[in-house]
Design a protein around this motif. Structure first.
Motif, mmCIF file in Angstrom:
data_model
loop_
_atom_site.group_PDB
_atom_site.id
_atom_site.type_symbol
_atom_site.label_atom_id
_atom_site.label_comp_id
_atom_site.label_asym_id
_atom_site.label_seq_id
_atom_site.Cartn_x
_atom_site.Cartn_y
_atom_site.Cartn_z
ATOM 1 N N LEU A 96 -9.301 -3.005 -0.171
ATOM 2 C CA LEU A 96 -7.951 -2.515 -0.118
ATOM 3 C C LEU A 96 -7.648 -1.125 -0.095
ATOM 4 O O LEU A 96 -6.895 -0.677 1.114
ATOM 5 C CB LEU A 96 -7.188 -3.000 -1.254
ATOM 6 N N GLN A 97 -8.393 -0.302 -0.706
ATOM 7 C CA GLN A 97 -8.094 1.042 -0.371
ATOM 8 C C GLN A 97 -8.328 1.707 1.017
ATOM 9 O O GLN A 97 -7.762 2.398 1.705
ATOM 10 C CB GLN A 97 -8.701 1.974 -1.451
ATOM 11 N N GLN A 98 -9.601 1.142 1.355
ATOM 12 C CA GLN A 98 -10.061 1.367 2.911
ATOM 13 C C GLN A 98 -9.081 0.967 3.768
ATOM 14 O O GLN A 98 -8.726 1.616 4.830
ATOM 15 C CB GLN A 98 -11.282 0.802 3.181
ATOM 16 N N GLY A 99 -8.579 -0.243 3.729
ATOM 17 C CA GLY A 99 -7.503 -0.806 4.678
ATOM 18 C C GLY A 99 -6.125 0.095 4.532
ATOM 19 O O GLY A 99 -5.727 0.412 5.637
ATOM 20 N N LEU A 100 -5.881 0.384 3.326
ATOM 21 C CA LEU A 100 -4.612 1.052 3.588
ATOM 22 C C LEU A 100 -4.887 2.569 4.179
ATOM 23 O O LEU A 100 -4.074 2.927 4.820
ATOM 24 C CB LEU A 100 -4.168 1.414 1.949
ATOM 25 N N GLN A 101 -6.002 3.077 3.769
ATOM 26 C CA GLN A 101 -6.402 4.476 4.396
ATOM 27 C C GLN A 101 -6.447 4.373 6.044
ATOM 28 O O GLN A 101 -5.841 5.163 6.831
ATOM 29 C CB GLN A 101 -7.464 4.860 3.989
ATOM 30 N N GLN A 102 -7.052 3.268 6.453
ATOM 31 C CA GLN A 102 -7.368 3.061 8.090
ATOM 32 C C GLN A 102 -5.945 2.906 8.705
ATOM 33 O O GLN A 102 -5.557 3.107 9.587
ATOM 34 C CB GLN A 102 -8.018 2.031 8.312
ATOM 35 N N ALA A 103 -4.876 2.148 7.723
ATOM 36 C CA ALA A 103 -3.822 1.885 8.306
ATOM 37 C C ALA A 103 -2.585 3.152 8.151
ATOM 38 O O ALA A 103 -1.537 3.055 8.754
ATOM 39 C CB ALA A 103 -3.163 0.822 7.719
ATOM 40 N N GLY A 104 -3.027 4.065 7.736
ATOM 41 C CA GLY A 104 -2.313 5.182 7.570
ATOM 42 C C GLY A 104 -1.131 5.183 6.384
ATOM 43 O O GLY A 104 -0.240 6.016 6.297
ATOM 44 N N VAL A 105 -1.237 4.296 5.509
ATOM 45 C CA VAL A 105 -0.428 4.272 4.336
ATOM 46 C C VAL A 105 -0.229 5.179 3.478
ATOM 47 O O VAL A 105 -1.487 5.676 2.946
ATOM 48 C CB VAL A 105 -0.784 2.796 3.697
ATOM 49 N N THR A 106 0.795 5.783 3.244
ATOM 50 C CA THR A 106 0.984 6.772 2.190
ATOM 51 C C THR A 106 1.602 6.536 0.806
ATOM 52 O O THR A 106 1.206 7.555 -0.098
ATOM 53 C CB THR A 106 1.721 8.156 2.626
ATOM 54 N N ARG A 107 2.103 5.461 0.594
ATOM 55 C CA ARG A 107 2.639 5.032 -0.669
ATOM 56 C C ARG A 107 2.633 3.340 -0.686
ATOM 57 O O ARG A 107 2.922 2.810 0.328
ATOM 58 C CB ARG A 107 4.070 5.541 -0.610
ATOM 59 N N VAL A 108 2.371 3.039 -1.909
ATOM 60 C CA VAL A 108 2.101 1.527 -1.953
ATOM 61 C C VAL A 108 2.819 1.173 -3.355
ATOM 62 O O VAL A 108 2.920 1.794 -4.359
ATOM 63 C CB VAL A 108 0.688 1.282 -2.484
ATOM 64 N N LEU A 109 3.748 0.172 -3.214
ATOM 65 C CA LEU A 109 4.592 -0.307 -4.162
ATOM 66 C C LEU A 109 4.138 -1.750 -4.358
ATOM 67 O O LEU A 109 3.525 -2.345 -3.440
ATOM 68 C CB LEU A 109 5.983 -0.344 -3.767
ATOM 69 N N GLU A 110 3.994 -2.315 -5.732
ATOM 70 C CA GLU A 110 3.384 -3.551 -5.990
ATOM 71 C C GLU A 110 4.111 -4.210 -6.876
ATOM 72 O O GLU A 110 4.768 -3.834 -8.131
ATOM 73 C CB GLU A 110 1.977 -3.403 -6.509
ATOM 74 N N LEU A 111 4.498 -5.628 -6.641
ATOM 75 C CA LEU A 111 5.028 -6.564 -7.202
ATOM 76 C C LEU A 111 3.934 -7.578 -7.774
ATOM 77 O O LEU A 111 3.559 -8.083 -6.855
ATOM 78 C CB LEU A 111 6.133 -7.195 -6.447
#
Length: 194
Positions: A96-111
Protein backbone atom coordinates in the motif's frame (compact mmCIF):
# COMPACT_ATOMS: atom_id res chain seq x y z
CA UNK A 1 -15.11 17.87 -5.61
CA UNK A 2 -11.68 19.33 -4.93
CA UNK A 3 -10.01 21.10 -2.04
CA UNK A 4 -8.13 24.39 -2.12
CA UNK A 5 -4.79 22.70 -1.48
CA UNK A 6 -2.36 21.05 -3.85
CA UNK A 7 -2.34 17.88 -1.79
CA UNK A 8 -3.19 14.59 -3.47
CA UNK A 9 -5.59 12.98 -1.02
CA UNK A 10 -7.21 9.56 -0.96
CA UNK A 11 -9.94 8.32 1.36
CA UNK A 12 -9.54 4.64 2.13
CA UNK A 13 -12.73 2.81 3.06
CA UNK A 14 -11.16 -0.20 4.71
CA UNK A 15 -12.40 -3.33 6.41
CA UNK A 16 -12.42 -7.06 5.99
CA UNK A 17 -14.81 -8.71 3.52
CA UNK A 18 -18.49 -8.26 4.46
CA UNK A 19 -17.83 -5.28 6.75
CA UNK A 20 -20.01 -2.86 4.75
CA UNK A 21 -17.39 -0.97 2.75
CA UNK A 22 -19.45 -0.68 -0.42
CA UNK A 23 -22.49 0.78 1.35
CA UNK A 24 -20.38 3.41 3.12
CA UNK A 25 -18.44 4.19 -0.06
CA UNK A 26 -21.65 4.85 -2.00
CA UNK A 27 -22.91 7.18 0.75
CA UNK A 28 -19.64 9.16 0.78
CA UNK A 29 -19.51 9.42 -3.00
CA UNK A 30 -23.08 10.66 -3.12
CA UNK A 31 -22.53 13.13 -0.30
CA UNK A 32 -19.31 14.66 -1.62
CA UNK A 33 -19.40 13.82 -5.37
CA UNK A 34 -16.00 12.14 -5.08
CA UNK A 35 -14.98 9.62 -7.72
CA UNK A 36 -14.81 6.03 -6.49
CA UNK A 37 -12.44 3.16 -7.15
CA UNK A 38 -13.25 -0.28 -5.81
CA UNK A 39 -11.13 -3.38 -5.96
CA UNK A 40 -14.10 -5.55 -6.96
CA UNK A 41 -15.28 -3.25 -9.76
CA UNK A 42 -11.85 -3.47 -11.37
CA UNK A 43 -11.41 -7.19 -10.72
CA UNK A 44 -14.83 -8.66 -11.50
CA UNK A 45 -14.93 -7.96 -15.27
CA UNK A 46 -11.73 -9.99 -15.58
CA UNK A 47 -13.16 -12.72 -13.34
CA UNK A 48 -16.10 -12.97 -15.75
CA UNK A 49 -13.84 -13.03 -18.81
CA UNK A 50 -11.47 -15.67 -17.42
CA UNK A 51 -14.05 -17.90 -15.71
CA UNK A 52 -13.79 -20.29 -14.04
CA UNK A 53 -11.63 -18.48 -11.49
CA UNK A 54 -10.08 -20.36 -8.58
CA UNK A 55 -8.78 -18.83 -5.34
CA UNK A 56 -5.26 -18.34 -6.71
CA UNK A 57 -6.49 -16.58 -9.86
CA UNK A 58 -8.88 -14.47 -7.77
CA UNK A 59 -5.91 -13.31 -5.68
CA UNK A 60 -3.82 -12.61 -8.79
CA UNK A 61 -6.62 -10.53 -10.27
CA UNK A 62 -7.02 -8.73 -6.95
CA UNK A 63 -3.32 -7.83 -6.91
CA UNK A 64 -3.55 -6.57 -10.50
CA UNK A 65 -6.66 -4.51 -9.69
CA UNK A 66 -4.84 -3.06 -6.68
CA UNK A 67 -2.00 -1.87 -8.92
CA UNK A 68 -4.52 -0.47 -11.42
CA UNK A 69 -6.07 1.64 -8.65
CA UNK A 70 -2.77 3.39 -7.98
CA UNK A 71 -2.14 3.93 -11.70
CA UNK A 72 -5.54 5.63 -12.03
CA UNK A 73 -4.85 7.80 -8.97
CA UNK A 74 -1.41 8.70 -10.36
CA UNK A 75 -3.02 10.05 -13.54
CA UNK A 76 -5.63 12.10 -11.71
CA UNK A 77 -5.22 15.84 -11.14
CA UNK A 78 -3.53 16.70 -7.86
CA UNK A 79 -6.67 18.08 -6.25
CA UNK A 80 -8.91 15.14 -7.18
CA UNK A 81 -9.94 13.15 -4.11
CA UNK A 82 -10.68 9.47 -4.70
CA UNK A 83 -12.66 7.27 -2.33
CA UNK A 84 -11.10 3.81 -2.55
CA UNK A 85 -13.04 0.78 -1.34
CA UNK A 86 -10.89 -2.28 -0.63
CA UNK A 87 -9.76 -4.67 2.06
CA UNK A 88 -6.28 -3.15 2.19
CA UNK A 89 -4.95 -5.81 4.54
CA UNK A 90 -5.00 -8.54 1.89
CA UNK A 91 -1.42 -7.55 1.06
CA UNK A 92 1.43 -6.28 3.26
CA UNK A 93 1.20 -2.63 4.34
CA UNK A 94 4.39 -1.94 2.38
CA UNK A 95 2.55 -2.68 -0.88
CA UNK A 96 0.00 0.00 0.00
CA UNK A 97 2.76 2.44 0.89
CA UNK A 98 4.49 1.80 -2.44
CA UNK A 99 1.24 2.30 -4.34
CA UNK A 100 0.52 5.56 -2.56
CA UNK A 101 4.03 6.81 -3.23
CA UNK A 102 3.92 5.85 -6.91
CA UNK A 103 0.56 7.60 -7.24
CA UNK A 104 1.94 10.78 -5.66
CA UNK A 105 -0.50 10.66 -2.75
CA UNK A 106 0.47 13.14 -0.05
CA UNK A 107 -2.34 12.55 2.44
CA UNK A 108 -4.31 9.46 3.44
CA UNK A 109 -7.59 9.47 5.36
CA UNK A 110 -9.04 6.16 6.47
CA UNK A 111 -12.49 5.02 7.48
CA UNK A 112 -12.15 1.67 9.27
CA UNK A 113 -15.18 -0.59 9.55
CA UNK A 114 -14.71 -2.71 12.67
CA UNK A 115 -16.72 -5.92 12.72
CA UNK A 116 -16.99 -8.84 15.11
CA UNK A 117 -16.08 -12.34 13.91
CA UNK A 118 -19.67 -13.56 14.31
CA UNK A 119 -21.10 -10.63 12.36
CA UNK A 120 -18.52 -10.98 9.57
CA UNK A 121 -19.24 -14.69 9.15
CA UNK A 122 -23.02 -14.17 9.21
CA UNK A 123 -22.89 -11.38 6.61
CA UNK A 124 -20.53 -13.24 4.31
CA UNK A 125 -22.59 -16.41 4.53
CA UNK A 126 -25.80 -14.51 3.79
CA UNK A 127 -24.43 -13.15 0.53
CA UNK A 128 -22.72 -16.30 -0.79
CA UNK A 129 -25.36 -16.83 -3.47
CA UNK A 130 -25.15 -13.17 -4.57
CA UNK A 131 -21.40 -13.14 -5.17
CA UNK A 132 -19.91 -13.58 -8.62
CA UNK A 133 -18.39 -17.03 -9.15
CA UNK A 134 -14.68 -16.92 -8.40
CA UNK A 135 -14.99 -15.21 -5.03
CA UNK A 136 -14.22 -17.54 -2.11
CA UNK A 137 -17.22 -19.56 -0.94
CA UNK A 138 -18.25 -21.13 2.36
CA UNK A 139 -14.80 -22.68 2.75
CA UNK A 140 -13.54 -19.14 3.46
CA UNK A 141 -15.67 -18.64 6.59
CA UNK A 142 -13.16 -20.05 9.15
CA UNK A 143 -10.41 -17.89 7.63
CA UNK A 144 -12.69 -14.84 7.70
CA UNK A 145 -13.47 -15.46 11.37
CA UNK A 146 -9.74 -15.49 12.20
CA UNK A 147 -9.21 -12.38 10.10
CA UNK A 148 -11.95 -10.52 11.98
CA UNK A 149 -10.17 -11.28 15.25
CA UNK A 150 -6.89 -9.66 14.22
CA UNK A 151 -7.54 -7.17 11.37
CA UNK A 152 -6.45 -3.58 11.96
CA UNK A 153 -6.60 -0.33 9.98
CA UNK A 154 -3.60 0.66 7.86
CA UNK A 155 -3.20 3.85 9.95
CA UNK A 156 -1.09 5.79 7.42
CA UNK A 157 -2.96 8.97 8.36
CA UNK A 158 -5.98 9.96 10.44
CA UNK A 159 -8.40 7.07 11.04
CA UNK A 160 -12.08 7.14 11.95
CA UNK A 161 -13.29 3.81 13.29
CA UNK A 162 -16.92 2.93 12.65
CA UNK A 163 -18.97 0.06 14.00
CA UNK A 164 -19.81 -2.09 10.97
CA UNK A 165 -23.06 -3.23 12.58
CA UNK A 166 -24.51 0.28 12.23
CA UNK A 167 -21.94 2.70 10.79
CA UNK A 168 -22.77 6.33 11.49
CA UNK A 169 -22.67 7.77 7.98
CA UNK A 170 -23.41 11.28 9.23
CA UNK A 171 -20.41 11.10 11.59
CA UNK A 172 -18.24 9.77 8.76
CA UNK A 173 -19.28 12.66 6.48
CA UNK A 174 -18.74 15.24 9.23
CA UNK A 175 -15.29 13.79 10.00
CA UNK A 176 -14.29 13.91 6.33
CA UNK A 177 -15.60 17.45 6.00
CA UNK A 178 -13.38 18.51 8.92
CA UNK A 179 -10.34 16.57 7.70
CA UNK A 180 -10.65 18.05 4.23
CA UNK A 181 -11.48 21.52 5.54
CA UNK A 182 -14.48 21.73 3.23
CA UNK A 183 -17.09 24.45 3.68
CA UNK A 184 -20.08 23.38 5.75
CA UNK A 185 -22.33 23.96 2.73
CA UNK A 186 -20.45 21.17 0.92
CA UNK A 187 -21.63 18.69 3.54
CA UNK A 188 -25.44 18.55 3.78
CA UNK A 189 -26.79 16.80 6.86
CA UNK A 190 -27.51 13.08 6.83
CA UNK A 191 -29.66 11.27 9.34
CA UNK A 192 -27.68 9.60 12.11
CA UNK A 193 -28.67 6.16 10.83
CA UNK A 194 -27.51 7.00 7.31
Amino acid sequence: MTTDTEEKIVVLVNGIPASGKSTLTRALAEQFSFPVLTLDSLKEPFMASFAPVDRLRNRQLGCAAYQAIWQVVAQAPTRCIYVIDAWFGFQPKEVLQQGLQQAGVTRVLELWLAITPDEAVARYQARLTDRMPGHPGAEYLPELRQLAETAQPMALGPVLQLNARNPDQAAACAWLQRQLRLPISAQPALSASG
